[in-house]
Design an enzyme around this catalytic site. Structure first.
Site, PDB file in Angstrom:
ATOM      1  N   ASP A  41       0.787  -1.227   0.000  1.00 34.02           N
ATOM      2  CA  ASP A  41       0.000   0.000   0.000  1.00 34.02           C
ATOM      3  C   ASP A  41       0.821   1.280   0.000  1.00 34.02           C
ATOM      4  OD1 ASP A  41      -2.491  -1.099  -0.172  1.00 34.02           O
ATOM      5  OD2 ASP A  41      -3.080  -0.718   1.900  1.00 34.02           O
ATOM      6  N   HIS A  91       6.293  -1.058  -6.782  1.00 31.88           N
ATOM      7  CA  HIS A  91       7.387  -1.934  -6.358  1.00 31.88           C
ATOM      8  C   HIS A  91       7.935  -2.612  -7.605  1.00 31.88           C
ATOM      9  CE1 HIS A  91       6.780  -1.287  -2.127  1.00 31.88           C
ATOM     10  NE2 HIS A  91       5.512  -1.650  -2.199  1.00 31.88           N
ATOM     11  N   GLY A 128      -2.041  -0.973  -9.043  1.00 30.31           N
ATOM     12  CA  GLY A 128      -0.907  -0.065  -9.211  1.00 30.31           C
ATOM     13  C   GLY A 128       0.146  -0.197  -8.129  1.00 30.31           C
ATOM     14  N   LYS A 129       0.237  -1.365  -7.524  1.00 30.49           N
ATOM     15  CA  LYS A 129       1.158  -1.518  -6.398  1.00 30.49           C
ATOM     16  C   LYS A 129       2.451  -2.239  -6.783  1.00 30.49           C
ATOM     17  CE  LYS A 129      -2.735  -1.612  -3.178  1.00 30.49           C
ATOM     18  NZ  LYS A 129      -3.598  -2.457  -2.323  1.00 30.49           N
ATOM     19  N   VAL A 130       2.332  -3.149  -7.732  1.00 27.64           N
ATOM     20  CA  VAL A 130       3.456  -4.016  -8.075  1.00 27.64           C
ATOM     21  C   VAL A 130       3.592  -4.054  -9.591  1.00 27.64           C
ATOM     22  CG1 VAL A 130       4.200  -6.437  -8.084  1.00 27.64           C
ATOM     23  CG2 VAL A 130       3.192  -5.461  -6.019  1.00 27.64           C
TER      24      VAL A 130
END
Lengths: 353, 353, 353, 353
Positions: free
Chosen positions: A262, A277, A305-307
């Site tokens: 997050d 990430h 949209g985190k990884v």
């Protein structure tokens, strides 16, 4: 019927992965199938993220890992500059790592105990069970009380769990429970020395909680030490902003996985155009089909949209088997040779004024 | 390729279990085997704990349950005095329930999306995926921002998540998002009206975290709203002390399971001779063999002195199938007929002075 | 310690799904998520394949299902022309269904037995355990011996398992173990009456194997009854050729799943341009990640040209919960109203000359 | 879109465990927890059963193991006298091992194929998928046809699968597909040379089935080659009687597990007082909670009198990771040094007169 002493006689022995060459074995798994291939790819990705000296490596820990013999492996990663921040469940850090640093041990449960046939007897003897492992509850209560004492020694205000865990490290130093003083190393202490921040976003959900609750109860309305989980999140987000390239090595899922993922969104909320990430690995046996976070794929995390999708790998394996192979691979290939400790704890405000 | 509008067109519809008689079906499962028998026993235990008017029922929620269509079921339990406290992941309460209360919805993902083949495209369209379900990320950002506004409106000090969630309920009321004002009911609102406290022990680990971090970032060192997870633990422990007979209905594992189980020990640490949870049910597909908390048996919890062995049942089933049958069984048998709302929120300090 | 008589006192009771209306419940699951949505879609597909009067419905059974209380459900499907052929593990048909037809029962095991703590004692008492269910091994030995007698009564030659199972049905009739004679119905008998062929492609891998081995041992080199698994495959392929539109309802995976899927390829090998299975449903909890057949997706089967992609659905659920809902849905919606029994056994050579 | 040639370019490479020292690694796992401890104990039990020169070691194979890179490991066990009989699914022996012996290979599927997003395209290209592995269906059809030819060359009568597989080995020899002729080794050939019988109790449920069905179809009512699964069971039981001390190493569950366990009971049915399997190991990820055989514990098998309780171990791990460690441990410790090949195939009747 066995006595408590008999039941608490075989100690868990942490694996020392540097004693066992795993590089060729893991390489041989790469052109196979299923978990072996995925494990080999994950090991290669972990090597890659460690070789990327720009990359801040965040290790996420869920499940009872330290009690299972993984403490030394994690200490080795920290001591070799291969981990720059840790996000964990409280149990791993407090009930298990700090507990061991205080001099206590975990014990091998005989096989006939692991399906619960004798839990009533264990209750009578004050033995706590984690699947196939025993803990002496009397010792765990001393650990709780130690947290209580540490809390009482702190100035009343809101702390991040990171700040509190740093105070736990200082306690170990003051009480002669570190390698300097001839005692075994621990994650809490190694991270303190290497300035690797540790976050437990649900910090009261473990042995620490008991000591902290006792403290607040004592205070009878006077100012108290509190643990501000927002501060945890803010601090970890600041690390992301200070060190934009990041990689996740996640053992298990749960809160640590979600929390660490997050921070990309949190940085964006703060107006910083943070990158996803860049690398992400998760070792888990959780099933994807119940829709829960622990088993959700890293591809799913990319929809949020985190990884990033390029360097992500799920590994379907129980952690005590897979984690030593993945971490050992990068360790033995000297992936960290060009790496200096990022000392990310320095980015954050000083623990004590 | 489908447009965002096309992808967000089929809404998840929460099940209204009172429209479907499940009592005879569940009774017929009792003398079968495997999950059916366990599910029937769990339904009977839930009925028993609700009929026990002394018993404070604690509902634990982990996994993405509200987005999966279980919101109304939980509201029904609350409205019928069958739940006296809730311990949940933040996602269920903030990102999903409060989000729906603000007027937003969850969407059915076409089957070909659920294995991650199109997550890159979803990212482009700002659609977030939870396995087979879609969320409009633009709407989720409005939810984050709403939390930000609520935080800014509060007096700076340390709050339990329970206090903060009560403030969220007040926000709904002020902004016309409750049944009184012709809007759909929600867990946050129903619990507020019924004085059922909701705890999210890892509160910053969800949409709430983004708003709260934004608040602390704004404040530039001035006093802030913080979320004290110790206070959560202390409050829930006080409920255990005030209402000694307790039962747990746990959907999934994770932090809510551990947190709710731990209050027995916490009460003991505070010097109160608290009884173990008298009843305990867990619905999960987590495997026991990785030693993690989520899949650990309730027998194991009894070795820790947290749960009694007499009335405990694990149910191996995915929640969307099993939870409506278990809850519907007790609802339709009028298990709560002699039950008055315990209004446990009254036990705790008032939210606003 | 309990006696054998005490342990074998609570009988498994098969579910009678027609007593419980499940249609509205299943419909309510369709716009939810995870297993509930998949289960509802599977129920709809099963209804569709039954309404398709061209479609030969093949029911595949793996796992211990009859002992778990699913016998009557399967009999109901057969009696209502909703199943045209069965492919099963031997245990379901011989050790469990035929065994019950002989007048024996399965028993509910107390919870403390299901993790294996008392298997040594069970061994002493000649009680066999299937997870949470008990069988009297003495009765099972009588079942083995009955198969031995049936085998001895047959003309020595190679039989398909289908032929042998038909002989088992005739045995039931001759010995007064059918509904005509006031005894409970069974799958073996109902299928015989409805001319629904039953195949057990690994027929010697069950109670039948013991009787058959005893027979071959007796014969001392003289001509024997043999079970030709090729004949099974050839016969099932002939059914596919005779009735080109087919649908699979698979409970569990294993040999029945593979065998039934393979007949599409077998027809092709015989030079017949056979269509893929038009409909396919599988209920299983097997994981996809170990690459084994049981958990492999129906999409994977489509790469082999065995199953069409349009009407396929995997359901992640334990069978005792999911199968009654799926089958009950189609039963209660009268999906079979325009359907006549296909009597596929007639396509094959007569059992006795 | 990739071409067939591009998709079939990276071959699976079988692991050569003798190149990687695993002994110290496995020993280090023994005092840990969960799967690592269980795996280490299983490796020790496998070593023990191999060192027990009285013990006939039966290797059971279910799941797609040869395609996953485990062929050489199994050949090594056979060549080192560590396996005395094999019970397998047909796919491992025919579609995969014999197929490779014919000169064909398995291919690594790119990651984006493994969730089924492109199975329609694979179908068009005649590429068959096993999770993350590809097979050229044109080559598999040649394998089917080879079985057809072998069948046609045999005298019409009932064969055990063991006899048929011996004929397959002879085919390899005649057609220059053995190490003697400069070709790679295979399980079928190594077992033939070492007189290690291979049983596939559901033999028609694989590529072999297609060739055998074609044969019976050709014969138009004339005498045929048939595969008598009873003969399989009888033969394996004879081996148990001839070599009373036995141990099972089971990779996966399914028919091979059940079949091999059942021979203890079969021997008893034949009036021989057979001992239970003295050693038993199973590697599986199957869950115990659905009551199916594959995941059922070895303790459960002991209630049936099939397996002794003293030396049994379940290992929760995917086979490609666990099997090399378990087998490699015993291989590298020279557990077989005092062991001569038992040549159990000699116990059985000669294949050809």
């Amino acid at each position: 019927m066995k006595t408590k002493k008999e039941l608490l006689s075989n100690t868990i022995q942490p694996i020392d992965i540097m004693q066992h060459n795993v590089v060729s074995l893991v390489d041989a798994m790469a052109p196979m199938a299923y978990s072996s291939r995925d494990l080999a790819r994950a090991a290669g990705l972990f090597e890659m993220m460690v070789r990327d000296t720009e990359c801040g490596v965040i290790l996420c820990l869920a499940g009872s890992l330290i009690s299972a013999g993984l403490q030394k492996l994690i200490v080795d990663l920290v001591r070799n500059n291969m981990v720059d921040a840790i996000v964990s469940t409280g149990a791993n850090i407090v009930d298990q790592d700090f507990f061991e640093a205080l001099g206590y041990r975990h014990y091998i449960a005989p096989d006939e105990y692991k399906y619960g046939a004798h839990d009533g007897e264990l209750r009578e003897m004050q033995i706590d069970r984690i699947y196939d492992t025993f803990i002496d509850e009397d010792e765990l209560r001393i650990c709780d009380e130690t947290i209580h004492q540490i809390t009482n020694s702190l100035e009343p205000r809101a702390y991040s769990s990171r700040e509190f865990i740093a105070a736990m490290a200082e306690y170990l130093d003051k009480h002669g429970r570190t390698p300097k003083q001839g005692q075994p190393d621990s994650i809490v202490w190694a991270c303190y020395e290497k300035q690797v921040p540790i976050f437990c976003p649900a910090f009261s959900d473990c042995s620490a909680g008991f000591g902290l609750v006792a403290h607040q109860h004592d205070r009878q309305g006077k100012p108290v030490v509190s643990i501000d989980s927002v501060k945890d999140f803010y601090e970890l987000t600041q690390l992301k902003i200070a060190n934009p390239t990041t990689g996740l090595l996640m053992i298990g899922g749960g809160v640590p996985k979600n929390f660490a993922q997050d921070i990309v969104v949190a940085a964006d909320v703060l107006g910083v155009d943070a990158s996803m990430h860049k690398y992400a690995i998760q070792v888990t046996v959780a099933d994807v089909r119940d829709g829960a976070l622990s088993g959700s794929t890293l591809k799913e995390a990319s929809s949020w949209g985190k990884v990033e999708l390029t360097y992500e790998q799920m590994v379907y394996a129980e952690a005590t088997v897979a984690f030593p192979l993945i971490a050992g691979y990068a360790l033995q290939k000297n992936a960290a040779e060009a790496r200096k400790g990022k000392k990310l704890a320095q980015v954050l405000e000083p623990v004590t004024a």
